[in-house]
Each structure stands twice: as C-alpha cells, then as structure tokens.
Enzyme design. Structure first.
Site, PDB file in Angstrom:
ATOM      1  N   THR A   1      -6.054  11.327  -0.819  1.00 38.29           N
ATOM      2  CA  THR A   1      -6.165  12.232  -1.973  1.00 38.29           C
ATOM      3  C   THR A   1      -5.330  11.736  -3.127  1.00 38.29           C
ATOM      4  O   THR A   1      -4.539  10.826  -2.995  1.00 38.29           O
ATOM      5  CB  THR A   1      -5.687  13.646  -1.576  1.00 38.29           C
ATOM      6  OG1 THR A   1      -4.324  13.569  -1.120  1.00 38.29           O
ATOM      7  CG2 THR A   1      -6.547  14.204  -0.462  1.00 38.29           C
TER       8      THR A   1
ATOM      9  N   GLU B   1       6.593   4.813   7.223  1.00 42.13           N
ATOM     10  CA  GLU B   1       6.234   6.014   6.463  1.00 42.13           C
ATOM     11  C   GLU B   1       7.129   7.191   6.867  1.00 42.13           C
ATOM     12  O   GLU B   1       7.110   7.648   8.004  1.00 42.13           O
ATOM     13  CB  GLU B   1       4.760   6.350   6.681  1.00 42.13           C
ATOM     14  CG  GLU B   1       3.849   5.336   6.008  1.00 42.13           C
ATOM     15  CD  GLU B   1       2.385   5.501   6.360  1.00 42.13           C
ATOM     16  OE1 GLU B   1       1.549   4.953   5.623  1.00 42.13           O
ATOM     17  OE2 GLU B   1       2.074   6.156   7.376  1.00 42.13           O
TER      18      GLU B   1
ATOM     19  N   THR C   1       0.874  -1.188   0.000  1.00 41.70           N
ATOM     20  CA  THR C   1       0.000   0.000   0.000  1.00 41.70           C
ATOM     21  C   THR C   1       0.908   1.234   0.000  1.00 41.70           C
ATOM     22  O   THR C   1       1.355   1.662  -1.042  1.00 41.70           O
ATOM     23  CB  THR C   1      -0.979   0.005   1.184  1.00 41.70           C
ATOM     24  OG1 THR C   1      -0.265  -0.259   2.396  1.00 41.70           O
ATOM     25  CG2 THR C   1      -2.053  -1.045   1.004  1.00 41.70           C
TER      26      THR C   1
ATOM     27  N   THR D   1      -1.017  -2.234  10.714  1.00 42.82           N
ATOM     28  CA  THR D   1      -1.585  -2.338   9.369  1.00 42.82           C
ATOM     29  C   THR D   1      -0.572  -3.098   8.582  1.00 42.82           C
ATOM     30  O   THR D   1       0.175  -2.523   7.821  1.00 42.82           O
ATOM     31  CB  THR D   1      -1.807  -1.011   8.678  1.00 42.82           C
ATOM     32  OG1 THR D   1      -2.636  -0.238   9.473  1.00 42.82           O
ATOM     33  CG2 THR D   1      -2.514  -1.190   7.357  1.00 42.82           C
TER      34      THR D   1
ATOM     35  N   ASN E   1       0.406  10.771   5.566  1.00 42.90           N
ATOM     36  CA  ASN E   1      -0.862  10.480   6.224  1.00 42.90           C
ATOM     37  C   ASN E   1      -1.884  11.583   6.066  1.00 42.90           C
ATOM     38  O   ASN E   1      -3.087  11.337   6.095  1.00 42.90           O
ATOM     39  CB  ASN E   1      -0.615  10.153   7.699  1.00 42.90           C
ATOM     40  CG  ASN E   1      -0.046   8.757   7.871  1.00 42.90           C
ATOM     41  OD1 ASN E   1      -0.785   7.787   7.766  1.00 42.90           O
ATOM     42  ND2 ASN E   1       1.255   8.662   8.084  1.00 42.90           N
TER      43      ASN E   1
ATOM     44  N   LYS F   1       3.848  -6.770   4.293  1.00 44.23           N
ATOM     45  CA  LYS F   1       3.605  -5.394   3.879  1.00 44.23           C
ATOM     46  C   LYS F   1       3.244  -4.572   5.096  1.00 44.23           C
ATOM     47  O   LYS F   1       2.727  -5.087   6.090  1.00 44.23           O
ATOM     48  CB  LYS F   1       2.495  -5.295   2.829  1.00 44.23           C
ATOM     49  CG  LYS F   1       1.091  -5.719   3.260  1.00 44.23           C
ATOM     50  CD  LYS F   1       0.279  -4.742   4.067  1.00 44.23           C
ATOM     51  CE  LYS F   1       0.208  -3.372   3.404  1.00 44.23           C
ATOM     52  NZ  LYS F   1      -0.617  -2.433   4.287  1.00 44.23           N
TER      53      LYS F   1
END
Length: 405
Positions: free
Chosen positions: A405, A276, A153, A190, A400, A179
C-alpha cells in the site's frame, strides 16, 4: 531501526568493475531503482541462488546465462520481483537483457538479470528500457555507495563492505553490497549480494569460494523463515590486481579466503541488523552436536520461534520458550541432563531444568541488551554451527501488512 548498523564504509574501487545507477520509476517516481554493474572482459563470475522452486524469471535466466559463458554486465531492478509471472516473466527478463546488450555492445547471454520487489506483477519493461542508457552512461568505479542505495527495498540503510589485502606483493581489493530486510531465510532470502575482487582466481576455485562462503554467511541468516523467490549472491573476480593466479594449492589462498569471508559475513549480518522492525541482533550458537544438520535444526527451531522472537523484543527472559524450542527440534535421543543453555554468560538450563544459580534479574539484564547470544551446548559431539537472526516487533507486522500500500 537498524541494530548496530552504521553508515557505509569508504569503498575501495575494484579494478575492472564499474557501477551505474538510474531511475526507472518502477514503484516510485524519481527513485533510483535500476543498477548496472560492469565487469571488464576476462572477468570470472560465480554465484548461488534461491532454493525456492517458484524461482523468479531473472533467477532462471541468470543461471542459464551463467552456464553459457563469462558475464559482462549485471542488471538489477528493485520494486518488482518478476516472480510468479510465468512465461511472460521470462520474455520480459530476456527483453531487458537484450536491450542492455545492444546498448553495451555485447551478447544478451553476457547479461545477468536480478529483480527484487513485489511478487506476481508483470515487470514494467516499458519503464526499465528507457532508463538503461542513463545507467550505462553513469558507470563509475566509485559508484558503490549509489549502487548500495539503488538495490534497497524495505531496507532502512544501505549495506556495504570493502577491504584491501596483500597477495604476493600486490594490493588486492574486495568490495561488496547487499540488500534485504524481510522474507529472509537461508538457502537464500529476499536478498541480493554482489561482491567483487580484482584478484586473479582460478575459475573452479571461484565457484567453490562462492558456494562455501555463501553457505556459512548468507545461508545462515534468517529474519522470518520465509525463503524468497529471487535471491542471489554473486562473486566477481576481474583478475586485474596483477597477482599470481590463486589456486587450491596457493599459499595465499587462506589470506584471500579470510578476507572474502569477512566481507561476506559483514554483508550478511548487515541484513539481519536491518531486519524489518528489528531491535535486537541475535546469535544462536549450537555447540558439541553430532552433525551440522543436528546443530542447525536446533538453531533454526529457536530462530524461527515466534514465541522466542517476541520475548526477545520485550526483553522478557522467558527462558522456557528457548528450552521448549530445543526440545522440539527433532534431535534423536537428546540427553536433557547433559545439555546446557546460556543467555549471554548466564546459564539458564543445567541438569535438565533451570540452573540453580539463575535469577530473573540476571536474565533480564542480558535480554535488555541490543546484541544477544543464545548458546546451546548439546554435549553429544564436536560440531558447532551458528545462525544469526533478530526479534519480532510491532513494526515487523506493520511493514509487511502495509507492504503493497
């Protein structure tokens, strides 16, 4: 920016396992976002799942199907979590299982569904079902790299591990993919992890191994303290390597366990390395605690401190933030004079305050490294626990803030 995470390894195929990847266009047209993993008849499957009480529909259904028998297929989609979707989510997950079961000629209870992506949006079943035949037709024992990419993702790189060992004169293979990059907190995250071996393992032992290895790998990583709704880690054993069945009394159990642990750890650490916006990989090592609970309370308080994590990003040896985190971790009757805190090999805190030989230059040198260990020695007992995390950068906020978007 992945920290020390290189390209995928050369995967060894696992006898009895095939993987197929297809594009359903769930979030982006043309993106490979649907993965099917096939386990040969007679395979055993065990797993652990998220502790979030708002667990996603596929988690609920996968747990239900796992209790009913030996699964034959794992169905994974990205781009949509099918979480927070109520009864419709369960209905949609069942439709996908039933459709794959019909195509594969098995029962719906032999399908385990997994989803990852945006929470709260209906699963686009109308996109997934037409892509299932393509995924099945693509099944290949050598498709591990494609599957690793297909489950991504916000990951920047695919994650995988593979190794072979000898058990009783037989070559046994272990391969896996994972992942995850954000909304990562133990009791899963996640994240999805799929590990397969062709070793023959007693079914109850397989469950024990999945739980224990998951607890000390995937359940010891944290990016941001958020426990997701969708996490799962599955361990498949096909039994096709030809080895004698591994039981809790087998002399080869340690060899197998050590090899599985290496794969679990590699896949878990890869998630942190690809956190991230991460620029640093942090090991938090708490030693000489009275209990695991105490050690983990200290480790997670440090790992989840935004002040510590932003200082790490800035390479700022603001050691007072670490000291403060230890102090507020809830350790009963903590002896401040007895504990020590190290940053790498540099002692920060000794005898209740800043170590007399500490210098800002030495602290800065360690903080400037891309891989850092924060070691807290409580000197209260003999228990040791480690947690792995990363820093907070500007990119974490951007990723995040702009996720939908």
């Amino acid at each position: 920016m992945a920290v020390g995470l290189g390209p995928l390894p050369d995967f060894y195929p696992v006898a009895g396992v095939r993987l197929g990847v297809a594009s359903a266009g769930i979030k982006k047209p043309g993106r490979k976002d649907l993965v099917v993993i096939e386990a040969a008849p007679g395979s055993q499957v065990a797993g652990i799942f998220t502790q979030n009480q708002f667990c996603a529909a596929p988690v609920t259904l996968a747990k239900e199907h796992l209790r009913q028998g030996a699964p034959r297929y794992l169905l994974i989609n990205t781009g949509n979590a099918n979480a927070g979707t109520g009864e419709r989510g369960l209905t949609d997950a069942r439709k996908c299982c039933e459709a794959l079961a019909k195509e594969a000629g098995v029962s719906a209870q032999e399908i385990l569904p997994f989803s990852t992506g945006v929470i709260g949006e209906p699963l686009p079943v109308d996109k997934i079902l037409p892509a299932l035949p393509t995924a099945l037709s693509a099944l290949d024992a050598n498709a591990w790299p494609d599957a690793a990419k297909g489950i991504m993702t916000t990951d920047t790189l695919p994650k995988g591990a593979s190794k072979q060992i000898q058990l009783g004169g037989k070559t046994v293979t272990i391969s896996g993919i994972s992942k995850g990059a954000g909304m990562i907190r133990p009791n899963m995250a996640t994240m999805l992890g799929f590990i397969a071996t062709d070793a023959r393992i007693e079914p109850r032992l397989l469950e024990i191994l999945a739980a224990e290895l998951g607890e000390h790998s995937f359940n010891r990583i944290t990016i941001d303290g958020d426990t997701s709704t969708n996490d799962a880690c599955m361990l498949i054993a096909t039994g096709q390597a030809g080895n004698d069945e591994i039981t809790r009394e087998s002399p080869d159990l340690k060899v197998l366990r050590d090899a599985l642990e290496e794969v679990f750890m590699t896949l878990a650490h890869a998630i942190v390395r690809d956190g991230e916006g991460a620029t640093k990989f942090i090991t938090i090592d708490v030693q000489k605690a009275v209990s695991s609970e105490e050690a983990l309370a200290v480790a997670y308080t440090i790992a989840h401190s935004p002040l510590v994590k932003t200082a790490l990003f800035a390479s700022d040896p603001n050691w007072g933030r670490i000291l403060a985190a230890v102090g507020r971790a809830g350790v009963h009757d903590l002896d401040l004079e007895a504990l020590t805190i190290h940053l790498g090999d540099v002692c920060l805190v000794r005898n209740g305050g800043r170590a007399e030989d500490y210098t800002e230059a030495r602290g800065k040198a360690v903080m400037s490294e891309s891989e850092i260990t924060i070691r807290v020695t409580l000197n209260r007992g003999e228990i040791r626990e480690r947690v792995w995390t990363c820093d907070f950068s500007h990119d974490y906020v951007t990723i995040n803030a702009e996720y939908r978007t």
